[in-house]
Design an enzyme around this catalytic site. Structure first.
Site, short mmCIF file in Angstrom:
data_model
loop_
_atom_site.label_atom_id
_atom_site.label_comp_id
_atom_site.label_asym_id
_atom_site.label_seq_id
_atom_site.Cartn_x
_atom_site.Cartn_y
_atom_site.Cartn_z
N HIS A 31 12.00 -20.54 -19.70
CA HIS A 31 12.58 -20.43 -18.35
C HIS A 31 13.88 -21.22 -18.30
O HIS A 31 13.88 -22.45 -18.25
CB HIS A 31 11.62 -20.95 -17.28
CG HIS A 31 12.14 -20.73 -15.88
ND1 HIS A 31 11.84 -19.62 -15.13
CD2 HIS A 31 12.98 -21.48 -15.11
CE1 HIS A 31 12.44 -19.70 -13.96
NE2 HIS A 31 13.15 -20.82 -13.92
N HIS A 33 18.42 -20.52 -17.25
CA HIS A 33 19.38 -19.62 -16.59
C HIS A 33 20.76 -19.77 -17.21
O HIS A 33 21.06 -20.78 -17.85
CB HIS A 33 19.52 -19.97 -15.10
CG HIS A 33 18.24 -20.09 -14.34
ND1 HIS A 33 17.49 -18.99 -13.96
CD2 HIS A 33 17.57 -21.17 -13.86
CE1 HIS A 33 16.43 -19.41 -13.27
NE2 HIS A 33 16.45 -20.73 -13.21
N ARG A 124 12.17 -10.14 -11.85
CA ARG A 124 11.75 -11.29 -11.05
C ARG A 124 11.77 -10.91 -9.57
O ARG A 124 12.75 -10.37 -9.09
CB ARG A 124 12.71 -12.45 -11.28
CG ARG A 124 12.23 -13.78 -10.71
CD ARG A 124 13.26 -14.85 -11.01
NE ARG A 124 12.74 -16.20 -10.83
CZ ARG A 124 13.51 -17.23 -10.50
NH1 ARG A 124 14.80 -17.07 -10.30
NH2 ARG A 124 12.99 -18.44 -10.38
N TYR A 157 8.11 -15.79 -7.84
CA TYR A 157 8.46 -17.16 -7.44
C TYR A 157 8.18 -17.30 -5.95
O TYR A 157 8.73 -16.55 -5.14
CB TYR A 157 9.93 -17.43 -7.76
CG TYR A 157 10.36 -18.89 -7.62
CD1 TYR A 157 9.46 -19.93 -7.82
CD2 TYR A 157 11.67 -19.23 -7.32
CE1 TYR A 157 9.86 -21.26 -7.72
CE2 TYR A 157 12.08 -20.56 -7.21
CZ TYR A 157 11.16 -21.57 -7.41
OH TYR A 157 11.56 -22.89 -7.30
N HIS A 181 6.60 -21.95 -12.06
CA HIS A 181 6.37 -23.33 -11.64
C HIS A 181 5.06 -23.50 -10.86
O HIS A 181 5.01 -24.16 -9.81
CB HIS A 181 7.55 -23.85 -10.81
CG HIS A 181 8.90 -23.37 -11.32
ND1 HIS A 181 9.14 -23.13 -12.67
CD2 HIS A 181 10.07 -23.07 -10.69
CE1 HIS A 181 10.40 -22.73 -12.81
NE2 HIS A 181 10.98 -22.68 -11.64
N ASP A 257 14.16 -24.95 -17.38
CA ASP A 257 14.84 -24.61 -16.13
C ASP A 257 16.30 -25.05 -16.13
O ASP A 257 16.94 -25.11 -15.08
CB ASP A 257 14.12 -25.17 -14.89
CG ASP A 257 14.61 -24.50 -13.61
OD1 ASP A 257 14.94 -23.31 -13.65
OD2 ASP A 257 14.72 -25.19 -12.57
N ASN A 262 19.99 -26.36 -7.77
CA ASN A 262 19.57 -26.86 -6.44
C ASN A 262 18.79 -28.16 -6.46
O ASN A 262 18.10 -28.45 -5.48
CB ASN A 262 18.72 -25.81 -5.70
CG ASN A 262 19.48 -24.54 -5.46
OD1 ASN A 262 20.63 -24.59 -5.03
ND2 ASN A 262 18.88 -23.39 -5.75
O1 LIG Z 1 15.51 -22.14 -11.25
C1 LIG Z 1 14.44 -22.02 -10.64
O2 LIG Z 1 13.47 -21.54 -11.21
C2 LIG Z 1 14.35 -22.44 -9.29
C3 LIG Z 1 15.28 -22.33 -8.32
C4 LIG Z 1 16.46 -21.48 -8.38
C5 LIG Z 1 16.17 -20.06 -8.59
O3 LIG Z 1 15.05 -19.67 -8.79
C6 LIG Z 1 17.27 -19.07 -8.60
O4 LIG Z 1 18.36 -19.38 -8.13
O5 LIG Z 1 17.04 -17.97 -9.07
C7 LIG Z 1 15.12 -23.14 -7.10
O6 LIG Z 1 13.98 -23.54 -6.82
O7 LIG Z 1 16.13 -23.36 -6.42
#
Ligand SMILES: O=C(O)/C=C(\CC(=O)C(=O)O)C(=O)O
Length: 304
Positions: A31, A33, A124, A157, A181, A257, A262
């Site tokens: 996980h 990004h 997702r 999520y 999570h 992550d 954020n």
């Molecule tokens: O990175 C994560 O998993 C959690 C995030 C951001 C998110 O999901 C996103 O922007 O796609 C969060 O709780 O702000």
């Protein structure tokens, strides 16, 4: 295009330490990004935050520094359903990254095929209200039914308090379902209290449901933070993640992550974050399942 970061935005930790925990050979960061860079892959107009740039080169440098072999790059909401930055990371990974996309019902079969060829293996669905606008459940179910024949899964999520309301929708999904999570438990509540019991029941009753036991830095209330050499960080999250790892050792995943979108109060040292893993997966066998066997089964099944 020039983008201004959301006020108060925390950039990722610049010089992470090397973990003391040695990851098993072939470990997958399941996980993480990429963000932009915005000049090349603009952030989506409908985004709820504007991040710092965090591109594929930096992600793969972190992979090598920490000792991971592969990544699963999850589409971040700041890019909406424009998957180009994530796909660009996959196709420039020498086959060492697979991805999870965000798609709308307007996507064509040809576009789905192209995503598959690039290495996408899931979509997702995000129910966290501060991150996305509402998408009707019939649209999501339609998407799930279209990606199922590709052998993809659905990543969900959501916040723990919303599980009861979303339950029926989740159990109707026709694919493997991966929870981000641990469904964001409130870790100030007891690990055997009704809220987390419901999540455990969700996994117990539904053998197609998996969980990422990631993001202690996001869930923790009392820390201590993964900073300043702290190798036993986020102790309040440990009982929750450990319980899930021990109860469902074949259906758990872990990821950094990175670049930690954020976070408001601190940015973890990713090396120390990796040192969280043996606290929740204490044996070599649990570690191998969590970090190698399980993600390989889900994302690189042809190699298993
Ligand atoms: O990175 C994560 O998993 C959690 C995030 C951001 C998110 O999901 C996103 O922007 O796609 C969060 O709780 O702000």
């Amino acid at each position: 295009m020039e983008f201004q970061k959301t006020p108060g935005w925390l950039d990722w930790y610049a010089r992470p330490s090397r973990p003391r925990f040695q990851l098993p050979a072939g470990a997958v960061d399941a996980h993480c990004h990429v963000f932009g860079p915005g000049a090349e892959f603009p952030y989506a107009p409908e985004r709820k935050y504007t991040p710092c740039d965090a591109g594929k080169a930096q992600l793969y440098a972190l992979r090598d520094h920490l000792g991971f072999a592969r990544n699963v790059v999850v589409q971040a909401t700041c890019h909406g359903a424009d998957n180009r930055a994530m796909v660009d990371a996959l196709v420039n990974s020498d086959g060492r990254a697979r991805g999870v996309a965000t798609v709308r019902r307007t996507i064509t079969d040809r576009e789905l095929q192209d995503l598959h060829a690039a290495g996408v293996r899931g979509v997702r669905f995000n129910f966290v209200k501060r991150l996305v606008d509402f998408t009707p459940k019939d649209e999501l179910l339609e998407i799930a039914n279209r990606i199922a024949p590709l052998g993809w899964h659905v990543v969900i999520y959501f916040e723990a308090v919303d599980l009861p309301e979303l339950w029926d929708f989740f159990i109707a999904l026709p694919t493997a379902v991966v929870v981000d999570h641990m469904g964001r438990p409130d870790v100030t509540k007891p690990v055997d209290g009704p809220e987390f019991e419901l999540f455990v029941k969700f996994m117990r009753d539904n053998p197609n449901v998996w969980s990422k036991v990631s993001c202690p830095e996001r869930l923790s209330v009392t820390g201590p933070q993964a900073l300043d050499g702290e190798r036993a960080a986020y102790r309040d999250v440990v009982p929750f993640a450990k319980r899930i790892v021990e109860a469902f050792p074949d259906r758990v995943l872990w990821g950094t992550d990175w670049p930690h979108p954020n976070l408001k109060d601190h940015m973890p040292d990713d090396g120390l974050l990796v040192d969280f893993i043996p606290h929740v997966a204490p044996t070599a066998e649990l570690q191998r399942k969590l970090l190698v066997d399980n993600p390989m089964r889900l994302y690189w099944p042809e190699e298993v």
